[in-house]
Design a protein around this motif. Sequence first.
Motif, PDB file in Angstrom:
ATOM      1  N   PHE B  97     133.977  32.084 -28.248  1.00 10.72           N
ATOM      2  CA  PHE B  97     135.366  32.364 -28.586  1.00 10.72           C
ATOM      3  C   PHE B  97     135.534  32.564 -30.084  1.00 10.72           C
ATOM      4  O   PHE B  97     136.218  33.501 -30.524  1.00 10.72           O
ATOM      5  CB  PHE B  97     136.255  31.203 -28.108  1.00 10.72           C
ATOM      6  N   ALA B  98     134.881  31.690 -30.874  1.00 12.48           N
ATOM      7  CA  ALA B  98     135.009  31.810 -32.328  1.00 12.48           C
ATOM      8  C   ALA B  98     134.441  33.147 -32.801  1.00 12.48           C
ATOM      9  O   ALA B  98     135.073  33.862 -33.597  1.00 12.48           O
ATOM     10  CB  ALA B  98     134.269  30.644 -32.999  1.00 12.48           C
ATOM     11  N   ASN B  99     133.274  33.495 -32.279  1.00 10.70           N
ATOM     12  CA  ASN B  99     132.663  34.773 -32.662  1.00 10.70           C
ATOM     13  C   ASN B  99     133.538  35.940 -32.239  1.00 10.70           C
ATOM     14  O   ASN B  99     133.718  36.909 -32.985  1.00 10.70           O
ATOM     15  CB  ASN B  99     131.280  34.905 -32.034  1.00 10.70           C
ATOM     16  N   ALA B 100     134.074  35.827 -31.025  1.00 12.42           N
ATOM     17  CA  ALA B 100     134.927  36.916 -30.543  1.00 12.42           C
ATOM     18  C   ALA B 100     136.160  37.053 -31.421  1.00 12.42           C
ATOM     19  O   ALA B 100     136.619  38.166 -31.697  1.00 12.42           O
ATOM     20  CB  ALA B 100     135.330  36.659 -29.091  1.00 12.42           C
ATOM     21  N   ALA B 101     136.667  35.895 -31.892  1.00 10.39           N
ATOM     22  CA  ALA B 101     137.835  35.960 -32.773  1.00 10.39           C
ATOM     23  C   ALA B 101     137.481  36.672 -34.076  1.00 10.39           C
ATOM     24  O   ALA B 101     138.252  37.502 -34.577  1.00 10.39           O
ATOM     25  CB  ALA B 101     138.340  34.548 -33.059  1.00 10.39           C
ATOM     26  N   ALA B 102     136.294  36.357 -34.637  1.00  9.20           N
ATOM     27  CA  ALA B 102     135.877  37.011 -35.884  1.00  9.20           C
ATOM     28  C   ALA B 102     135.713  38.511 -35.663  1.00  9.20           C
ATOM     29  O   ALA B 102     136.153  39.334 -36.481  1.00  9.20           O
ATOM     30  CB  ALA B 102     134.562  36.393 -36.366  1.00  9.20           C
ATOM     31  N   ILE B 103     135.097  38.871 -34.534  1.00 10.41           N
ATOM     32  CA  ILE B 103     134.918  40.298 -34.231  1.00 10.41           C
ATOM     33  C   ILE B 103     136.271  40.978 -34.108  1.00 10.41           C
ATOM     34  O   ILE B 103     136.487  42.090 -34.602  1.00 10.41           O
ATOM     35  CB  ILE B 103     134.111  40.453 -32.927  1.00 10.41           C
ATOM     36  N   ARG B 104     137.180  40.261 -33.472  1.00  6.79           N
ATOM     37  CA  ARG B 104     138.519  40.823 -33.296  1.00  6.79           C
ATOM     38  C   ARG B 104     139.177  41.077 -34.650  1.00  6.79           C
ATOM     39  O   ARG B 104     139.805  42.111 -34.870  1.00  6.79           O
ATOM     40  CB  ARG B 104     139.361  39.838 -32.482  1.00  6.79           C
ATOM     41  N   ARG B 105     138.995  40.120 -35.555  1.00  6.52           N
ATOM     42  CA  ARG B 105     139.598  40.301 -36.877  1.00  6.52           C
ATOM     43  C   ARG B 105     139.024  41.546 -37.555  1.00  6.52           C
ATOM     44  O   ARG B 105     139.752  42.291 -38.208  1.00  6.52           O
ATOM     45  CB  ARG B 105     139.335  39.055 -37.732  1.00  6.52           C
ATOM     46  N   HIS B 106     137.715  41.733 -37.380  1.00  2.64           N
ATOM     47  CA  HIS B 106     137.121  42.921 -37.999  1.00  2.64           C
ATOM     48  C   HIS B 106     137.630  44.189 -37.345  1.00  2.64           C
ATOM     49  O   HIS B 106     137.934  45.168 -38.013  1.00  2.64           O
ATOM     50  CB  HIS B 106     135.592  42.857 -37.876  1.00  2.64           C
ATOM     51  N   LEU B 107     137.738  44.162 -36.053  1.00  2.00           N
ATOM     52  CA  LEU B 107     138.086  45.389 -35.339  1.00  2.00           C
ATOM     53  C   LEU B 107     139.539  45.759 -35.522  1.00  2.00           C
ATOM     54  O   LEU B 107     139.878  46.908 -35.792  1.00  2.00           O
ATOM     55  CB  LEU B 107     137.782  45.208 -33.849  1.00  2.00           C
ATOM     56  N   PHE B 108     140.415  44.752 -35.399  1.00  7.74           N
ATOM     57  CA  PHE B 108     141.852  45.064 -35.382  1.00  7.74           C
ATOM     58  C   PHE B 108     142.574  44.611 -36.638  1.00  7.74           C
ATOM     59  O   PHE B 108     143.778  44.778 -36.739  1.00  7.74           O
ATOM     60  CB  PHE B 108     142.511  44.392 -34.172  1.00  7.74           C
ATOM     61  N   ARG B 109     141.826  43.987 -37.529  1.00  9.48           N
ATOM     62  CA  ARG B 109     142.446  43.454 -38.755  1.00  9.48           C
ATOM     63  C   ARG B 109     143.586  42.518 -38.377  1.00  9.48           C
ATOM     64  O   ARG B 109     144.648  42.535 -39.015  1.00  9.48           O
ATOM     65  CB  ARG B 109     142.979  44.585 -39.662  1.00  9.48           C
ATOM     66  N   ALA B 110     143.343  41.785 -37.424  1.00  8.08           N
ATOM     67  CA  ALA B 110     144.388  40.845 -37.019  1.00  8.08           C
ATOM     68  C   ALA B 110     143.751  39.647 -36.326  1.00  8.08           C
ATOM     69  O   ALA B 110     142.729  39.792 -35.688  1.00  8.08           O
ATOM     70  CB  ALA B 110     145.376  41.521 -36.083  1.00  8.08           C
TER      71      ALA B 110
END
Lengths: 301, 110
Positions: B97-110
Amino acid sequence: MTGRGPDAGGPDAGGPDVGGPAPGEPGPADPAAVDPVESADVPADDAREEGARKERARKERAPEESPPVVAVRRHREPLAAALIGVLTLLLGFAFAVQVRSTDDDQALAGSREEDLIRILDDLTGREDRLRLQISEQRSALAQLNGTGGQSAEALDEARRRAETLGILNGTLAAEGPGLEMTIGDPAGRVTAAVVVKVLQELRAAGAETMQVDDVRVGASTAVTGTPGDLELDGRPVSAPYVFRVIGSPETMATAMNIPNGVARTVRLRDGTIEVVQSDHVVVDALRVLERPQYAEPTDGD
Amino acid sequence: MIPIIGLAVGVLAGLLLDPSVPLWLQPYLPIAVVAALDAVFGGVRARFDGIFDAKVFVVSFVSNVVVAALIVFLGDQLGVGAQLSTAVVVVLGIRIFANAAAIRRHLFRA
């Protein structure tokens, strides 16, 4: 590092010797070095030559230094890529296999003992519940079957009673053994009382249902009128009166002919009486039942 | 690109071949898969962070799988295999989940 020594000892080295510039970046000599780079073969003074040499050295060194780095990266990249590919392939494979095997019941084979016990408990509980349901449904089925049978039986019974009552009341046509009796009244002296006596005698002898001419005789049948102009239930009947009676033919014939019985009464009034026993008498005149105005069925039985 | 191709080929192979999991591997395979998923998510995150290193990825992948399986194996030996595998799955799930959150931040800037 070879270029560093002379640089530090150079005439411009007074200021920026602390934290000296990187080998490739001539700090203080930079403004001077810009020109010599482009016209490298025309040295003006020491510093300029130094800068130009350094630049040249950097240019020479770069081809020497870069190949090992590239070689290492080129050497490691296919291996790493292959490893990554193999690992991800394994992951995908294992993932698919695991997903597939989770669907199967075979997953139980690899389950732990406690998991199996839990599953077994669950199954046992479910089985108990299902068994309970089955027995409940069975009893419900039996009950329904029972009531179904009972109600069918009750329906048959009710139907039989309705038929019996219909025959007795005169709402249904009936047939069976009985008498056909004709009472002639040439003298016009057969009174209503005589007819009532005949009906009573027949009933006493076991007549089940009967009709006079076209009028069915029921429980409430009244005989009215004057001789020769009699009415049954308000409907006129005329001599000769034809009685069709269902019952035991012998018993009723005997009852008609007993001494001081009906036959004698009729003959005393100059009437004629003819009794014919028959195996098949049809009583097909019908009565219309009126709903009782005062009497209501009790809840007794 | 290679990882995606590898994953696709592996899934296809697994679906097509449909092999039966050997008995001794059955308790560990799901844990190993989850651990490997964690490593893959970590690798994707590192790629987005610009610090991806093939060596680190390979080592973390293998060690993740091995350690996760080992923990479950030990748990089985100690009689707490079910609980330990649950614990491993929980921990790995949190990391994913933490990694997915970081990836999400990179992808969507959010």
